[in-house]
Scaffold this motif. Structure first.
Motif, short mmCIF file in Angstrom:
data_model
loop_
_atom_site.label_atom_id
_atom_site.label_comp_id
_atom_site.label_asym_id
_atom_site.label_seq_id
_atom_site.Cartn_x
_atom_site.Cartn_y
_atom_site.Cartn_z
N VAL A 18 0.22 -3.58 9.34
CA VAL A 18 0.65 -4.88 8.85
C VAL A 18 0.67 -4.60 6.94
CG1 VAL A 18 0.97 -7.10 9.35
CG2 VAL A 18 1.12 -5.53 11.50
N VAL A 19 -0.41 -5.02 7.01
CA VAL A 19 -0.85 -4.77 5.98
C VAL A 19 0.08 -4.13 4.53
CG1 VAL A 19 -2.32 -5.10 3.41
CG2 VAL A 19 -2.57 -6.30 5.77
N LEU A 20 -0.36 -3.09 4.56
CA LEU A 20 0.64 -1.75 4.62
C LEU A 20 2.02 -1.88 4.73
CD1 LEU A 20 -1.25 1.35 5.71
CD2 LEU A 20 -1.83 0.16 3.12
N SER A 21 3.14 -2.03 5.53
CA SER A 21 4.30 -2.28 5.95
C SER A 21 4.78 -3.17 5.14
CB SER A 21 4.41 -2.36 7.50
OG SER A 21 3.64 -1.67 8.35
N ALA A 22 4.06 -4.23 5.25
CA ALA A 22 4.18 -6.22 4.21
C ALA A 22 3.45 -5.54 3.22
CB ALA A 22 3.49 -6.88 4.52
N LEU A 23 3.36 -4.57 2.11
CA LEU A 23 3.05 -4.27 0.92
C LEU A 23 4.17 -3.67 0.56
CD1 LEU A 23 -1.36 -3.74 0.53
CD2 LEU A 23 0.65 -5.49 -0.31
N LEU A 24 4.64 -2.37 1.35
CA LEU A 24 5.81 -1.89 1.34
C LEU A 24 6.74 -2.30 1.24
CD1 LEU A 24 4.89 1.76 3.65
CD2 LEU A 24 5.40 1.15 0.91
N MET A 25 7.03 -3.14 1.71
CA MET A 25 8.52 -3.94 2.41
C MET A 25 8.22 -4.70 0.75
SD MET A 25 9.43 -4.82 5.94
CE MET A 25 11.21 -5.13 5.88
N THR A 42 7.73 -14.61 3.62
CA THR A 42 7.81 -13.94 4.83
C THR A 42 6.39 -12.86 4.67
OG1 THR A 42 9.82 -12.75 4.79
CG2 THR A 42 9.93 -14.99 5.62
N LEU A 43 7.07 -12.03 4.12
CA LEU A 43 6.15 -10.98 3.44
C LEU A 43 5.13 -11.57 3.70
CD1 LEU A 43 9.08 -8.13 2.43
CD2 LEU A 43 8.04 -8.47 5.06
N LEU A 44 4.71 -12.39 3.17
CA LEU A 44 3.43 -12.45 2.11
C LEU A 44 2.78 -12.93 3.63
CD1 LEU A 44 3.86 -14.39 -1.34
CD2 LEU A 44 2.47 -11.82 0.04
N LEU A 45 3.11 -13.95 4.69
CA LEU A 45 2.59 -14.49 5.07
C LEU A 45 2.33 -13.71 6.40
CD1 LEU A 45 4.91 -17.92 6.16
CD2 LEU A 45 2.18 -17.21 5.49
N THR A 46 3.17 -12.42 6.40
CA THR A 46 3.24 -11.71 7.93
C THR A 46 1.65 -10.78 6.92
OG1 THR A 46 5.24 -10.98 8.20
CG2 THR A 46 3.92 -9.40 8.49
N LEU A 47 1.49 -10.05 5.94
CA LEU A 47 0.78 -9.51 4.75
C LEU A 47 -1.03 -10.41 5.49
CD1 LEU A 47 0.04 -7.44 3.16
CD2 LEU A 47 -0.78 -8.45 0.94
N ALA A 48 -0.54 -11.60 5.03
CA ALA A 48 -1.95 -12.85 5.25
C ALA A 48 -1.89 -12.68 6.81
CB ALA A 48 -0.96 -13.99 4.69
N THR A 49 -1.43 -12.58 7.47
CA THR A 49 -1.45 -12.21 9.25
C THR A 49 -2.43 -11.06 9.58
OG1 THR A 49 0.96 -13.49 9.73
CG2 THR A 49 -0.83 -11.86 11.15
N GLY A 50 -1.74 -9.83 9.22
CA GLY A 50 -2.87 -7.84 9.01
C GLY A 50 -3.80 -8.05 8.73
N ALA A 51 -3.83 -9.36 7.59
CA ALA A 51 -5.40 -8.78 6.76
C ALA A 51 -6.25 -9.37 7.22
CB ALA A 51 -4.98 -9.40 5.04
N LEU A 52 -6.09 -10.54 8.32
CA LEU A 52 -6.85 -11.82 8.69
C LEU A 52 -7.53 -10.88 10.13
CD1 LEU A 52 -7.65 -14.99 9.20
CD2 LEU A 52 -5.99 -15.11 9.96
N GLY A 53 -6.17 -10.32 9.91
CA GLY A 53 -6.48 -9.61 11.75
C GLY A 53 -7.40 -9.13 12.23
N ALA A 54 -7.41 -7.86 10.00
CA ALA A 54 -8.31 -6.96 10.46
C ALA A 54 -9.54 -7.45 10.13
CB ALA A 54 -7.66 -5.82 9.02
N ALA A 55 -9.21 -8.51 8.91
CA ALA A 55 -10.84 -9.24 8.73
C ALA A 55 -11.55 -9.00 9.47
CB ALA A 55 -10.83 -9.73 7.35
N THR A 56 -11.95 -9.85 10.99
CA THR A 56 -11.87 -9.98 12.44
C THR A 56 -12.48 -9.31 11.91
OG1 THR A 56 -9.82 -10.88 12.78
CG2 THR A 56 -11.04 -13.21 11.24
#
Length: 244
Positions: free
Chosen positions: A103-110, A223-237
């Motif tokens: 999710v993080v990689l996808s959001a960064l690309l977009m 919206t993409l930054l929120l998605t990026l945060a979602t992926g980062a939080l999920g990966a970190a936890t």
């Protein structure tokens, strides 16, 4: 202090969801976990989601991309059942880590205006819905597949907000029914939700008031930054859980 944190969490979650049509759990869950146990937080988020998404859909019904919503929802409900099966054969932490990184990689690309392959195909909505439903019950990351698809399709902010809210409203109704059927609603959680709902609704009204003031480009980045945060939080936890 706990009541103030809960009211603030409800307001913030409502504001983000009122603005974008998603992101309620991303904002609300971490804050509410400071005050309540996970089972109660699940019920609170479900109640907020039902109210806020219904309100967003009600005030933006004409903007809903009905074809997209119809293509997303049935596969998502099938995915909900499939996600529970995934948990039987895979570690939830490993899944969450892998999905979070993707999710993080996808959001960064977009964010760099790189078009994700396959997002323009006819099958893309069905795949996004199916994956979203499966992720909702396996790792708790339901939003990214749908949000990334809508962003990749370039939906205007009004249609993006309305369509995502309708999708997550359907998911919330299904989820609430599942919780009730399994007896997973803690005693007192519904009365607590009722006490916090006015704050969530006030947040929704604040978020809705901001929609017209935000340019299309800025809305897409949010919206993409929120998605990026979602992926980062999920990966970190997930990573922290695996390292313990």
């Amino acid at each position: 202090m706990g009541v103030l944190v809960a009211l603030g969490a409800a307001f913030a979650a409502g504001a983000v969801s009122g603005l974008t049509g998603f992101g309620l759990a991303l904002v609300g869950v971490p804050l509410l976990l400071f005050v309540y146990d996970p089972a109660t937080v699940v019920v609170l988020i479900m109640a907020f989601s039902l109210l806020i998404n219904a309100a967003v859909v009600q005030d933006s019904w004409r903007k809903v991309d009905r074809r997209m919503a119809a293509a997303l929802s049935p596969p998502a409900l099938a995915g909900v059942a499939g996600g529970t099966e995934v948990l039987r054969v895979a570690s939830p932490e490993q899944l969450r880590l892998a999905v979070g990184v993707l999710v993080v990689l996808s959001a960064l690309l977009m964010l760099r205006d790189v078009r994700l392959p396959g997002t323009g195909s006819r099958l893309a909505p069905a795949v996004a819905g199916l994956v979203s439903g499966a992720l909702s019950t396996s790792v708790g990351l339901a939003a990214p597949p749908v949000v990334l698809l809508l962003a990749a399709r370039g939906l205007p902010k009004a249609a993006f907000r309305a369509t995502s809210a309708l999708f997550f409203l359907v998911m919330s109704v299904f989820g609430a029914a599942a919780l009730a059927a399994r007896g997973l609603i803690p005693e007192g959680s519904l009365s607590l939700a009722a006490a916090l709902l006015p704050a969530a609704l006030a947040g929704k009204l604040a978020g809705t008031a901001l929609v017209g003031r935000i340019p299309e480009g800025a809305f897409r980045r949010i919206t993409l930054l929120l998605t990026l945060a979602t992926g980062a939080l999920g990966a970190a936890t997930a990573l922290l859980a695996l390292l313990r």
